[in-house]
Design an enzyme around this catalytic site. Structure first.
Site, mmCIF file in Angstrom:
data_model
loop_
_atom_site.group_PDB
_atom_site.id
_atom_site.type_symbol
_atom_site.label_atom_id
_atom_site.label_comp_id
_atom_site.label_asym_id
_atom_site.label_seq_id
_atom_site.Cartn_x
_atom_site.Cartn_y
_atom_site.Cartn_z
ATOM 1 C CE LYS A 15 -2.124 -0.817 3.958
ATOM 2 N NZ LYS A 15 -1.530 -2.117 4.343
ATOM 3 N NE ARG A 127 7.740 -3.538 5.853
ATOM 4 C CZ ARG A 127 6.512 -3.076 6.014
ATOM 5 N NH1 ARG A 127 5.773 -2.772 4.970
ATOM 6 N NH2 ARG A 127 5.990 -2.947 7.226
ATOM 7 N NE ARG A 160 6.822 -0.808 10.079
ATOM 8 C CZ ARG A 160 5.611 -0.663 9.552
ATOM 9 N NH1 ARG A 160 5.477 -0.084 8.366
ATOM 10 N NH2 ARG A 160 4.540 -1.101 10.175
#
Ligand code: AMP
Length: 226
Positions: A15, A127, A160
């Protein structure tokens, strides 16, 4: 007509990346509630202090808090010519509040980026993102993280803290429980579209841009994943 777009999809659907690109192409702001909350955590604001532990556990920040954040953001001058929401709404209560905030504005277009869950865990746990601008690093392995700067701003890449496997599984559970029902909330609207997110990034972008154009011009493609 202003493009007022919501990009739906599970964590890891792409997104943010897609919304970023489309926002630049259209000259309107991308509004990511996740980015805004991470910024609040970094800045140590009251909202940031309240959100930190919730985000680290993969749960959702309360509807009241996040609706307040979005209301203020949508009031800013740059959002009057359109906006792309990434990560909001995430609950039916947030979607209802957004409908109220849309009074007097052009109608919302909603695009759902559909990706099978099996692909998401791998995507999220591998990621890397820039700690300065939040851009995803494409094709960089964890072992090269410290020696490869962000292609956009030269910042340091990192994982993250909520991209660990345990938290990813929790985020997907929360998505299924709280956010998936939104697809049904929006599906019957003539401005709802779904695109296949399990394709190369450029293809997803092309499909997204086409879906937005068709929804904006009142095309009748409906919600089928193409
Ligand atoms: P994201 O970057 O969109 O994956 O968001 C990261 C985290 O921020 C989520 O796991 C939630 O804890 C919090 N968050 C972001 N957007 C929302 C929202 N609309 N409602 C509640 N919590 C949110």
């Amino acid at each position: 007509m202003a493009l007022n777009l919501v990009v739906l999809g599970p964590p890891g659907a792409g997104k943010g990346t897609q919304a970023d690109r489309l926002a630049k192409a259209k000259g309107i702001p991308k509004i990511s509630t996740g980015d805004m909350l991470r910024e609040a955590v970094r800045a140590g604001t009251e909202i940031g202090l309240r959100a930190k532990a919730i985000m680290e556990s993969g749960q959702l920040v309360s509807d009241d808090v996040i609706i307040g954040v979005v209301r203020e953001r949508l009031d800013k001058p740059d959002a009057q010519r359109g906006f792309i929401l990434d990560g909001f709404p995430r609950t039916v209560a947030q979607a209802r509040a957004l409908d109220t905030l849309m009074n007097g504005r052009d109608p919302l277009i909603v695009v759902d980026i559909v990706v099978p869950e099996a692909a998401l865990v791998e995507r999220l746990t591998s990621r890397l993102v820039c700690s300065t601008c939040g851009t995803n690093a494409e094709g960089v392995s964890v072992s090269a993280m410290d020696t490869t700067p962000c292609v956009r701003c030269g910042g340091q890449l990192h994982k993250r803290s909520d991209d660990s496997e345990a938290v990813v599984l929790e985020r997907l559970k929360v998505y299924r429980r709280d956010t998936q029902p939104l697809v049904d909330y929006y599906r019957s609207r003539p401005t709802f579209r779904a695109v296949n997110g399990a394709q190369p990034m450029n293809r997803v972008y092309e499909d997204l841009a086409e879906a937005v154009d068709s929804a904006a011009s009142g095309g009748a493609l409906g919600g089928a994943v193409r």
